[in-house]
Design an enzyme around this catalytic site. Structure first.
Site, PDB file in Angstrom:
ATOM      1  N   ASP A 196      -1.865   3.930  23.315  1.00  0.00           N
ATOM      2  CA  ASP A 196      -0.530   4.327  22.871  1.00  0.00           C
ATOM      3  C   ASP A 196      -0.184   3.597  21.578  1.00  0.00           C
ATOM      4  O   ASP A 196      -0.283   2.371  21.503  1.00  0.00           O
ATOM      5  CB  ASP A 196       0.492   3.992  23.963  1.00  0.00           C
ATOM      6  CG  ASP A 196       1.845   4.639  23.738  1.00  0.00           C
ATOM      7  OD1 ASP A 196       2.142   5.028  22.594  1.00  0.00           O
ATOM      8  OD2 ASP A 196       2.608   4.747  24.705  1.00  0.00           O
TER       9      ASP A 196
ATOM     10  N   SER B 247       9.345   6.026  27.749  1.00  0.00           N
ATOM     11  CA  SER B 247       9.452   5.575  26.371  1.00  0.00           C
ATOM     12  C   SER B 247      10.789   4.843  26.184  1.00  0.00           C
ATOM     13  O   SER B 247      11.031   3.850  26.850  1.00  0.00           O
ATOM     14  CB  SER B 247       9.288   6.765  25.417  1.00  0.00           C
ATOM     15  OG  SER B 247       9.037   6.330  24.115  1.00  0.00           O
TER      16      SER B 247
ATOM     17  N   HIS C 261       0.343   8.063  24.038  1.00  0.00           N
ATOM     18  CA  HIS C 261       1.735   8.018  24.481  1.00  0.00           C
ATOM     19  C   HIS C 261       2.070   9.116  25.478  1.00  0.00           C
ATOM     20  O   HIS C 261       2.880   8.927  26.373  1.00  0.00           O
ATOM     21  CB  HIS C 261       2.647   8.127  23.258  1.00  0.00           C
ATOM     22  CG  HIS C 261       4.072   7.767  23.519  1.00  0.00           C
ATOM     23  ND1 HIS C 261       4.466   6.512  23.916  1.00  0.00           N
ATOM     24  CD2 HIS C 261       5.218   8.501  23.423  1.00  0.00           C
ATOM     25  CE1 HIS C 261       5.787   6.480  24.055  1.00  0.00           C
ATOM     26  NE2 HIS C 261       6.263   7.673  23.765  1.00  0.00           N
TER      27      HIS C 261
END
Length: 726
Positions: free
Chosen positions: A628, A542, A662
């Protein structure tokens, strides 16, 4: 046979900002509906599978190691709430957990052995039954009404973090007809046991509205309680531990505002605690005859205050601000406060005794002896209790649950997660090192390795460094597969995270963001220069994926490879587009390049996608998920495409989960296989096995196997699956 990677077509788009022209050759990949997008991602997956085909045996070996070290039929320590003990358990062969409860007698948790029949057990929610044949399942909320009769739960079957809310009568097992689609995480019951508050998102997927639902009424009659019009703010709703007050919170990255309402009056109007003040963050809890408030008004590392019930905005200090201690959170109980804090890069627990009518006594801290560890409050839902549940771990100590007895100071071990296969913490050792950054700042590094590992050793260096999130020392079963192969594992606690307090975060954001990247490079160099590391593979996800892309542009020769998971590598283009999810709220973290030319120029100077250069890069594995909503799949897809077109070195691999979000795949066995995929790649890169020649050889063997499938099933099969890392 495909021995060459797929080539992304170039379709340049131009955008002009502050007189600067942004060229984006691969912007078309952001359109999921483009008929070329999904086939391109699938071709990338096929190429990645081919490129790593020689790791099949190693992948399976590591998966079996993770599985073999895990007690598959297990359960959590029961937590008391009302008249019930709540716990979760897992069963061998099942992907998901099962939520259960038992009737409670006293404060001592019942002794339940995994795998045994449990008389009186009530299954609240079996996620395996909920999942059915779906390849993905995530829960957004699972919370029982105060009287213990109803369960509110929400499910997401795609990974896009949009849930459908349902209700179950725990007395009958019946799922009620009430059904509310499109809700966000969280939600809370009112004290009447029939009113539930929840949030929904706007077009940018920002939770901005709070609704009130009454059981048995149509969802389209739900009442809008609050709407947040400032696009920088998210909203959420909860219930104090005392169950006396509903708490409605609105917050940006740097500012918060709280409203409260008596929980037994759910139709009433929420009242404001303190109006929003830019840069001031606060949270509130109910402590009997007063409120407690954690805030940072004139207190960078936060201070704890108390406030009258009839004037919650009047704050009197309880624990004053300290430069060396960051207060992280507080939990209020009938006769004590628990404060979670951070000091010298480690977390801790402070207790404040309280006697109604007399006030607070002398605070004290619970001591722990390991040089590196992480401790935090556990599940403590009861307002009146003589115990504090704690969660503890270190880089060699598996997750451990304690009850701290307030009357005696005794720390009672309730459970330590079993690690099968003969794991002994004494076989491993952990260390704290300090690198020196370019500006002289000392940056902590947490290190773990198996005793007797020859040094320098191949090293996996992990980093994050954003949003004041801390990557604290903790245990990992999967990591043992690296340590037992002679690896060092290290965490670079770089600026932008929160490990050393609020200033540590401030020094790694906005126009000081580059400190995050130079800190990570300094940690890598320190590990090499002090004899810890030989080859260093970097890993981050991320915003930590942004870190990976930035340090590879900054110092590619320092790293033998890098894993970038759901990486935020197209930062400038994303933060320039306020229509994308999360962009507007992110301006407090990165700056607003739309309005500020200085922010624009600064972000352009470090954004990984913008700064791919005509130079050699190490092998890179980027992973993402099609659904995501936080870091969109096209960011790593575009990044890998530009690396292939511009840079040398590599190989550069992209792996896309076509049905996840995610967090990747949701089932535990699926998640273990994904981790085994990544770890086998790391082992291979450290051994020098991931080359273009390896990929070509894999393709040739695959082609030969297709032409002669019978022969491939014989002795030649062993050759095809051998690994260079062995």
């Amino acid at each position: 046979m495909r021995s060459l990677p797929p080539v992304a077509k170039k379709s340049p788009t131009e955008r002009v900002h502050h007189g600067d022209v942004v060229i984006d050759e691969y912007a078309w990949l952001a359109d999921k509906d483009n008929p070329d997008t999904v086939p391109y991602l699938e071709a990338e997956n096929a190429y990645t599978e081919q490129a790593t085909a020689h790791l099949a045996d190693l992948r399976e070996t590591i998966f079996q190691e993770i599985k073999g070290r895990t007690l598959e039929t297990d359960m959590s320590v029961p937590t008391r709430k009302g008249g019930w003990w709540y716990y979760g358990r897992t069963e061998e062969g099942k992907q998901y957990g099962i939520q259960c409860r038992l009737a409670a007698v006293d404060e001592t948790p019942p002794e339940i052995k995994p795998g045994e029949t449990i008389p009186g057990e009530q299954v609240i929610l079996d996620m395996n039954e909920l999942a059915g044949d779906s390849p993905y399942l995530s829960l957004g909320v699972s919370t029982v009404s105060p009287d213990g009769n109803l369960l509110a739960y929400s499910t997401d079957y795609e990974g896009n973090e949009r849930f459908t809310l349902r209700f179950k009568d725990l007395r009958t097992g019946e799922t009620l007809p009430d059904e509310i689609p499109g809700v966000f995480y969280g939600g809370t019951w009112a004290a009447d046991n029939s009113t539930f508050f929840y949030t929904v998102t706007d077009d940018a997927w920002r939770p901005y509205r709070v609704y009130r639902h009454v059981i048995g009424t149509p969802a389209d009659q739900d009442v809008l309680v609050y709407e947040e019009t400032d696009e920088r703010f998210w909203v959420g709703v909860g219930l104090t531990r005392s169950q006396r007050y509903l708490v409605l919170s609105a917050g940006s990255k740097i500012t918060s505002e709280v409203r409260i309402l008596e929980a037994d009056d759910p139709q009433g109007e929420f009242r404001l605690v303190a109006p929003r003040e830019t840069g001031v963050e606060y949270g509130i809890d109910h402590a009997g005859d007063h409120f407690v408030v954690l805030h940072n008004r004139n207190a960078r590392n936060f201070e704890l205050a108390r406030a009258p019930l009839d004037d919650p905005g009047a704050w009197t200090p309880l624990i004053e601000h300290r430069e060396d201690t960051r207060l992280l959170g507080m939990d209020a109980f009938s006769d004590h406060l628990v404060v979670h804090f951070r000091r010298d890069g480690l977390t801790g627990i402070r207790i404040l005794p309280y006697r109604p009518g007399e006030g607070y006594g002398e605070p004290y801290e619970i001591p722990f002896t390991e040089p590196l560890y992480q401790v935090e409050p556990g599940g403590n839902p009861e307002f009146e209790t003589g115990r504090v549940r704690l969660g503890y771990t270190s880089m060699v100590t598996p997750p451990t649950v304690y009850d701290y007895v307030l009357a005696t100071g005794e720390l009672i071990l309730l459970k330590q997660r079993p690690v099968l296969g003969g794991y002994d913490p004494a076989d491993y050792e952990q260390f704290r090192e300090w690198a020196v950054a370019e500006d002289g700042t000392k940056v902590p590094i947490s290190i773990v390795l198996k005793k007797g590992t020859p040094r320098p050793a191949p090293t996996l260096l992990y980093g994050y460094g954003s949003y004041e999130s801390s990557i604290d020392p903790s245990f990992s079963v999967a990591r043992l597969s690296l340590l037992d192969r002679g690896f060092v594992f290290a965490i670079a606690h770089v600026r932008g995270g929160g490990e050393m307090g609020r200033q540590w975060y401030e020094d790694g954001k906005l126009l000081r963001k580059k400190n995050t990247f130079t800190d990570f490079v300094a940690c890598a160099r320190h590990l090499r220069e002090t004899g810890w590391a030989s080859k260093i593979i970097a890993r981050g996800g991320s915003a930590g994926g942004l870190l990976m892309g930035a340090v590879l542009n900054l110092a590619p020769d320092e790293f033998a490879g890098a894993v970038a998971e759901v990486p935020f590598v197209d930062a400038l283009n994303t933060i320039l587009d306020p229509s994308l999810p999360l962009t507007v709220i992110e301006w407090d973290e990165w700056g607003n390049p739309l309005e500020d030319p200085e922010v624009y120029a600064y972000m352009k100077s470090y954004s990984p996608y913008e700064n791919v250069a005509e130079r050699a890069y190490p092998p890179i594995l980027a992973t993402t998920s099609l659904n995501d909503t936080r870091v969109l799949y096209h960011e790593p897809a575009k990044w890998i495409a530009r690396l292939r077109a511009t840079a040398s070195g590599g190989p550069f691999l992209l792996k896309t989960e076509m049905g996840a979000g995610h967090g990747g795949r949701s089932g535990r066995y699926d998640a273990w296989r994904e981790e085994a995929f990544v770890l086998s790649w790391i082992v291979d890169v450290a051994a020098g096995g991931m080359t273009h020649e390896t990929i070509a050889a894999n393709a040739a063997r695959a082609d030969q196997a297709e032409k002669a499938p019978v022969a491939a099933a014989g002795s030649g099969d062993a050759e095809a699956t051998s690994t260079t890392s062995e």
